[in-house]
Enzyme design. Structure first.
Site, PDB file in Angstrom:
ATOM      1  N   ASP A   1      30.410  -4.654  16.197  1.00  0.00           N
ATOM      2  CA  ASP A   1      28.982  -3.755  16.427  1.00  0.00           C
ATOM      3  C   ASP A   1      28.311  -3.778  15.227  1.00  0.00           C
ATOM      4  O   ASP A   1      28.690  -2.919  14.191  1.00  0.00           O
ATOM      5  CB  ASP A   1      29.758  -2.367  16.822  1.00  0.00           C
ATOM      6  CG  ASP A   1      28.865  -1.281  17.262  1.00  0.00           C
ATOM      7  OD1 ASP A   1      27.679  -1.937  17.378  1.00  0.00           O
ATOM      8  OD2 ASP A   1      29.423  -0.344  17.743  1.00  0.00           O
ATOM      9  N   ALA A   2      27.297  -4.428  15.273  1.00  0.00           N
ATOM     10  CA  ALA A   2      26.576  -4.565  13.784  1.00  0.00           C
ATOM     11  C   ALA A   2      25.116  -4.152  14.070  1.00  0.00           C
ATOM     12  O   ALA A   2      24.324  -4.015  13.075  1.00  0.00           O
ATOM     13  CB  ALA A   2      26.696  -5.994  13.196  1.00  0.00           C
ATOM     14  N   LYS A   3      24.588  -4.047  15.385  1.00  0.00           N
ATOM     15  CA  LYS A   3      23.286  -3.726  15.494  1.00  0.00           C
ATOM     16  C   LYS A   3      22.094  -4.395  14.844  1.00  0.00           C
ATOM     17  O   LYS A   3      21.373  -3.830  14.234  1.00  0.00           O
ATOM     18  CB  LYS A   3      23.202  -2.237  15.718  1.00  0.00           C
ATOM     19  CG  LYS A   3      24.078  -1.481  16.681  1.00  0.00           C
ATOM     20  CD  LYS A   3      23.927  -0.063  16.508  1.00  0.00           C
ATOM     21  CE  LYS A   3      24.805   0.696  17.690  1.00  0.00           C
ATOM     22  NZ  LYS A   3      26.341   0.573  17.185  1.00  0.00           N
ATOM     23  N   ARG A   4      22.412  -5.747  14.682  1.00  0.00           N
ATOM     24  CA  ARG A   4      21.345  -6.509  13.870  1.00  0.00           C
ATOM     25  C   ARG A   4      20.166  -6.952  14.778  1.00  0.00           C
ATOM     26  O   ARG A   4      20.082  -6.506  15.913  1.00  0.00           O
ATOM     27  CB  ARG A   4      22.162  -7.738  13.439  1.00  0.00           C
ATOM     28  CG  ARG A   4      23.103  -7.709  12.374  1.00  0.00           C
ATOM     29  CD  ARG A   4      22.931  -6.773  11.206  1.00  0.00           C
ATOM     30  NE  ARG A   4      23.698  -7.031  10.096  1.00  0.00           N
ATOM     31  CZ  ARG A   4      24.631  -6.126   9.687  1.00  0.00           C
ATOM     32  NH1 ARG A   4      24.802  -4.966  10.587  1.00  0.00           N
ATOM     33  NH2 ARG A   4      25.550  -6.387   8.873  1.00  0.00           N
TER      34      ARG A   4
END
Length: 272
Positions: free
Chosen positions: A94-97
């Site tokens: 869950d890095a939301k890049r």
């Protein structure tokens, strides 16, 4: 991991639970702080106690990056432990890049090749060329932020353009991108009333649904409107499971909380 394998695991475990490994050192049991790597020790205990009850784990990378190199090493050890001991479990970074093309390619390599995650969350705001580099990886999944559970979601996501909400434009446009079959989507549990419309646009895609538990989302409502022929849901719970106890029994209590959700999911699947 192929989607078919994830669906198989849902059937075997009678669960579509995803457990968020969002480790805050100020919230874990104090006796673990004496360990050389308290974050990994905590994660390992949670995984050992709950792996039979869930089909996915989702570490939010911010909770590791905040502790610098030690935190990143803890994340690396956690994903290695999962891949070596429970390769059947779907893993989500869950890095939301989401950045310009060559930068996104490097992000994708970091999470898919170096760390070995099955999927990564990505923000769609910069559009096609920021997402397609992630989609190039075979048997990996890009989980696109569509309609999130936070209060600020109303700032942009639900605004209308040409009579249609922005999040619906995101969903429809994403279907035109190369390798869009590798897409999954984040839809917050607190937006369950929107799931019927979302399913009209993406009937077959998996949805990662945070917000059940501590954020007040209702599992029954999410399933009523969001479930498809392949279940198509990964319901995430983080704080409600991993921080259910601050004592030495933390892993056992986490398993109890996970079991409660798994039993509710099994009941839903029986009716399904």
């Amino acid at each position: 991991m192929k989607t078919a394998h994830l669906i198989e695991q849902i059937k075997i475990k009678k669960s579509f639970l995803c457990i968020g490994l969002d480790v805050d050192l100020s919230k874990i049991p104090q006796h673990l702080l004496k360990e050389e790597d308290p974050i990994f020790t905590f994660n390992k205990a949670i995984i050992d106690a709950t792996h039979h009850l869930c089909v996915a784990y989702k570490p939010n990378t911010a909770f590791y990056e905040a502790y610098g190199l030690k935190g990143w090493k803890s994340l690396e050890r956690t994903i290695q432990y999962l891949n070596q001991n429970h390769p059947e479990i779907f893993t989500i970074a869950d890095a939301k890049r989401g950045d310009i093309g060559n930068t996104s390619s490097m992000y994708a390599k970091a999470f898919f090749e170096d760390l070995g995650f099955d999927s990564v969350t990505v923000a769609p705001y910069m559009g096609k060329d920021s997402v397609e580099p992630f989609l190039e990886f075979k048997e990996k999944h890009t989980i696109l932020l569509a309609l999130t559970s936070n209060e600020g979601a109303f700032d942009f996501q639900t605004k209308t353009i040409d009579g249609k909400e922005v999040y619906k434009h995101v969903l429809e446009t994403s279907k035109t991108w190369k390798n869009s079959d590798n897409l999954m989507y984040v839809v917050g549990a607190t937006k369950a009333e929107c799931l019927a419309d979302i399913r009209n646009i993406i009937p077959n895609s998996f949805l990662l649904v945070p917000g059940v538990g501590a954020q007040g989302g209702n599992l029954q409502e999410v399933c009523k409107y969001g479930m498809n022929d392949s279940v198509g849901l990964l319901i995430n719970s983080s704080r409600g499971i991993i921080f259910a106890s601050y004592g030495k029994d933390f892993a056992a209590v986490a398993a109890e909380k996970a079991k409660e959700l798994q039993k509710e999911m099994a009941s839903i699947l029986e009716r399904y």
